[in-house]
Design a protein around this motif. Structure first.
Motif, PDB file in Angstrom:
ATOM      1  N   LEU A   1       0.856  -1.193   0.000  1.00 52.92           N
ATOM      2  CA  LEU A   1       0.000   0.000   0.000  1.00 52.92           C
ATOM      3  C   LEU A   1       0.888   1.238   0.000  1.00 52.92           C
ATOM      4  CD1 LEU A   1      -3.337   0.544   1.768  1.00 52.92           C
ATOM      5  CD2 LEU A   1      -1.621   2.335   1.936  1.00 52.92           C
ATOM      6  N   GLU A   2       0.578   2.180  -0.886  1.00 52.63           N
ATOM      7  CA  GLU A   2       1.320   3.437  -0.996  1.00 52.63           C
ATOM      8  C   GLU A   2       0.369   4.616  -0.869  1.00 52.63           C
ATOM      9  OE1 GLU A   2       3.382   3.421  -4.677  1.00 52.63           O
ATOM     10  OE2 GLU A   2       4.783   1.813  -4.104  1.00 52.63           O
ATOM     11  N   LEU A   3       0.844   5.678  -0.194  1.00 56.93           N
ATOM     12  CA  LEU A   3       0.081   6.913  -0.008  1.00 56.93           C
ATOM     13  C   LEU A   3       0.939   8.072  -0.499  1.00 56.93           C
ATOM     14  CD1 LEU A   3      -2.485   8.251   1.192  1.00 56.93           C
ATOM     15  CD2 LEU A   3      -1.274   8.364   3.376  1.00 56.93           C
ATOM     16  N   THR A   4       0.513   8.742  -1.564  1.00 57.46           N
ATOM     17  CA  THR A   4       1.278   9.835  -2.157  1.00 57.46           C
ATOM     18  C   THR A   4       0.376  11.030  -2.398  1.00 57.46           C
ATOM     19  OG1 THR A   4       0.891   8.988  -4.400  1.00 57.46           O
ATOM     20  CG2 THR A   4       2.896   8.245  -3.282  1.00 57.46           C
TER      21      THR A   4
ATOM     22  N   ARG B   1       1.698  -2.445   9.051  1.00 57.79           N
ATOM     23  CA  ARG B   1       2.503  -1.351   8.508  1.00 57.79           C
ATOM     24  C   ARG B   1       1.622  -0.103   8.443  1.00 57.79           C
ATOM     25  NH1 ARG B   1       7.307  -3.161   6.345  1.00 57.79           N
ATOM     26  NH2 ARG B   1       7.419  -5.408   5.879  1.00 57.79           N
ATOM     27  N   GLU B   2       2.263   1.053   8.173  1.00 58.24           N
ATOM     28  CA  GLU B   2       1.517   2.307   8.060  1.00 58.24           C
ATOM     29  C   GLU B   2       2.041   3.107   6.882  1.00 58.24           C
ATOM     30  OE1 GLU B   2       1.827   4.269  11.840  1.00 58.24           O
ATOM     31  OE2 GLU B   2      -0.005   3.327  12.583  1.00 58.24           O
ATOM     32  N   ALA B   3       1.103   3.652   6.113  1.00 53.42           N
ATOM     33  CA  ALA B   3       1.443   4.601   5.044  1.00 53.42           C
ATOM     34  C   ALA B   3       1.162   6.004   5.573  1.00 53.42           C
ATOM     35  CB  ALA B   3       0.611   4.317   3.795  1.00 53.42           C
TER      36      ALA B   3
ATOM     37  N   ILE C   1      -4.110   6.821  -3.199  1.00 53.02           N
ATOM     38  CA  ILE C   1      -3.936   5.572  -2.461  1.00 53.02           C
ATOM     39  C   ILE C   1      -3.839   4.451  -3.485  1.00 53.02           C
ATOM     40  CG2 ILE C   1      -4.859   4.037  -0.692  1.00 53.02           C
ATOM     41  CD1 ILE C   1      -6.568   6.351   0.303  1.00 53.02           C
ATOM     42  N   ARG C   2      -2.759   3.685  -3.431  1.00 59.57           N
ATOM     43  CA  ARG C   2      -2.569   2.538  -4.335  1.00 59.57           C
ATOM     44  C   ARG C   2      -2.289   1.307  -3.499  1.00 59.57           C
ATOM     45  NH1 ARG C   2       1.209  -0.577  -6.981  1.00 59.57           N
ATOM     46  NH2 ARG C   2       2.878   0.300  -5.693  1.00 59.57           N
ATOM     47  N   ALA C   3      -3.137   0.277  -3.649  1.00 63.48           N
ATOM     48  CA  ALA C   3      -3.014  -0.927  -2.834  1.00 63.48           C
ATOM     49  C   ALA C   3      -3.042  -2.156  -3.729  1.00 63.48           C
ATOM     50  CB  ALA C   3      -4.130  -1.003  -1.800  1.00 63.48           C
TER      51      ALA C   3
ATOM     52  N   ILE D   1      -2.473   5.870   7.279  1.00 63.64           N
ATOM     53  CA  ILE D   1      -3.340   4.724   6.986  1.00 63.64           C
ATOM     54  C   ILE D   1      -2.652   3.457   7.489  1.00 63.64           C
ATOM     55  CG2 ILE D   1      -4.510   3.369   5.213  1.00 63.64           C
ATOM     56  CD1 ILE D   1      -4.604   5.798   3.460  1.00 63.64           C
ATOM     57  N   PRO D   2      -3.132   2.843   8.572  1.00 64.35           N
ATOM     58  CA  PRO D   2      -2.605   1.539   8.992  1.00 64.35           C
ATOM     59  C   PRO D   2      -3.117   0.440   8.046  1.00 64.35           C
ATOM     60  CG  PRO D   2      -3.707   2.696  10.808  1.00 64.35           C
ATOM     61  CD  PRO D   2      -4.091   3.385   9.548  1.00 64.35           C
TER      62      PRO D   2
END
Length: 555
Positions: A278-281, A378-380, A303-305, A367-368
């Motif tokens: 998961l990525e948060l940009t 993990r967390e983003a 958000i890309r998961a 975002i957990p």
């Protein structure tokens, strides 16, 4: 598909008889073969009976057009599929009595494995007996039959967490040509099932034979913990024999079970989110480091998961400070294929408008999620960011003009010029005159501050009148400077220094029409350019002029 075959063995033509009817003369007998079979095999069900017939010459000459009675087969549909059916009739006439021996043949495919029952069937006032059959799961051994098709069903995981994706792959191996092919799609209670990509077709070798292969993939997302049961999968088709007949081709895959675990107790997030990655940009239309009050800046959060459908991704709510207005657009979601997984994407687009100068801290976004490959949380994170907000260009010009006026006033010298020394001869006369001047000076001094205050107030009013004129011009044109000039004007006009934002002004004035017009202006300013309509600002200007006539506090 229904094929009707009629055989007339021995008959007599009775020209005077008309119509077609049947009267039962015997029982309805039933037989099934085989009674023990595998799930991919078929059962032949035969029903026989004898009836007395009444028919016309035309019926005999055109037997294919006869409306031949048949038994009620609806009870069969519960546990079996009727793939084919035939009907055969032998007619005998003796001593003026016409009798027909009728045989119905049905080709049945079991819907499931287990102990099944062919139910009693009804034909007019006759009823057949029920027949028990045993259907074994799996495929018949090779020595029993040479398969015309094979069906393989593979699952990517045998044990998962709730809401974790599973990839199901179906592969049908068959020898072409086939007709009327049908491959069942998986239907699983309490699970979301979606096709993954397009169907593929290719050639492959297996067991020393070359096959045509059809491959389909699905994403399965269990919605509750427990045991997920994938029911038996089935492929059905028809193949033409050398004699021209269509015979059924069936392949099955046995049922499978998947263990579904609940979220681990160690997960600390409010929304359970299992994923492979998961990525948060974020993206900005301009630099967020420094902006002007009233200007709009666009922020896109992505958000890309991997391994998560977009429907399962969280819709973020960000608590921006009061000095920053957010105008969000609808969420945009997208689903992509990445190798053997689905990738969910979300975009949150917002227009952000600072409404007063100073420094604004954009809050942290976190975002957990649960890494299903490493089996850990993990967390983003998007780190908090400080934004410097400069005064609006119009406000700087007005403040500069006010400063110039104040400096000009400070240079006005209201003191009287000094007097030259009087000769001694005129000393006593000067004393008398000085006394008069002293009385006059005292009176002037007492009124001096009142005159200065009046002059300063009129200058401030003049500057605020100029600010109000600019406010109305920007409001009429539907410009963002309206939102900056309004608090500056209202703070002076109503003698309320605490009015620093548009929200302060609307709360203080409590005027519904002003609130509606300002909301309309904000929607206009921050709408998508392709959807923005022409602005009509006369009503907003009218509201501002009405409010300018209100009594002022402290006046």
């Amino acid at each position: 598909m229904r094929i009707c075959r009629i055989t007339l063995c021995t008959f007599a033509l009775l020209a005077m008889l008309t119509g077609w009817s049947s009267i039962a003369l015997a029982d309805l007998t039933a037989s099934a073969n085989p009674k023990r079979l595998y799930a991919n095999e078929l059962i032949t069900l035969t029903l026989d009976t004898e009836t007395e017939l009444d028919f016309s010459l035309g019926s005999l000459l055109n037997p294919a057009e006869m409306d031949i009675p048949h038994p009620n087969t609806a009870p069969l549909e519960h546990d079996f599929r009727i793939l084919d059916r035939h009907q055969r009739m032998a007619i005998q006439s003796k001593n003026g009595v016409n009798r027909g021996q009728v045989t119905w043949t049905f080709l049945l495919a079991p819907r499931r494995a287990g102990e099944l029952t062919i139910p009693a069937l009804q034909f007019q006032d006759m009823q057949s007996r029920s027949i028990d059959v045993t259907v074994m799961p799996g495929v018949a051994p090779a020595e029993r039959a040479e398969p015309e098709a094979r069906l393989d069903v593979n699952l990517s995981e045998g044990e998962v967490y709730v809401q974790q994706q599973i990839i199901l792959t179906q592969r049908v191996y068959y020898e072409p040509p086939l007709a009327q092919a049908n491959l069942s799609s998986p239907t699983i209670p309490d699970a979301m099932v979606k096709p993954l990509g397009e169907q593929r077709e290719y050639r492959a070798e297996r067991d020393g034979r070359e096959w045509q292969v059809v491959e389909r993939r699905f994403v399965i997302v269990p919605q509750s913990a427990g045991t997920l049961i994938l029911p038996e999968q089935r492929f059905e088709a028809r193949k033409q024999t050398e004699g021209g007949d269509l015979v059924p081709v069936i392949a099955t895959a046995p049922s499978q079970r998947i263990k579904v675990n609940p979220p681990p107790e160690s997960f600390s997030g409010e929304i359970w989110l299992p994923a492979r990655n998961l990525e948060l940009t974020q993206e900005w239309s301009d630099s967020p480091d420094s902006v002007h009050a009233g200007d709009s800046i666009r922020r896109d959060i992505h958000i890309r998961a991997v391994g998560v459908a977009p429907e399962s991704l969280p819709r973020l709510t960000i608590g921006y400070p009061d000095s920053l207005r957010e105008y969000p657009s609808p969420w945009k979601s997208e689903s992509r294929l990445t190798g053997d997984s689905i990738e969910g994407r979300l975009r949150k687009r917002s227009s952000l408008v600072p409404i007063e100068p100073g420094r604004i801290t954009l809050p942290e976004v976190r975002i957990p999620w649960w890494d299903v490959e490493e089996n850990e949380q993990r967390e983003a994170v998007l780190q908090a960011h400080e934004m410097k907000v400069e005064p609006a260009a119009g406000a700087e010009a007005n403040e500069s003009a006010e400063k110039d006026v104040r400096e000009a006033l400070s240079r006005i010298n209201l003191s009287r010029p000094g007097s030259t020394a009087l000769p001694p001869l005129w000393f006593w006369l000067a004393v008398v005159l000085a006394s008069g001047w002293l009385i006059t000076g005292i009176a002037w001094w007492r009124n001096r501050h009142t005159r200065d205050d009046t002059l300063a107030l009129s200058t401030e009013e003049k500057a605020n009148r100029e600010r109000f004129r600019a406010l109305c011009e920007h409001a009429r044109r539907g410009e963002a400077d309206t939102l900056t000039l309004l608090p500056h004007w209202a703070a002076v006009h109503f003698n309320r220094p605490s009015l620093r934002t548009v929200g302060d002004v609307t709360a203080y004035l409590n005027d519904p029409q002003l609130t509606r017009e300002l909301q309309a202006l904000e929607r206009h300013l921050f709408a998508n350019p392709d959807e923005r309509e022409a602005w009509e600002g006369d009503e907003l200007v009218g509201v501002l002029r009405r409010l300018a006539g209100r009594p002022r506090n402290g006046s």
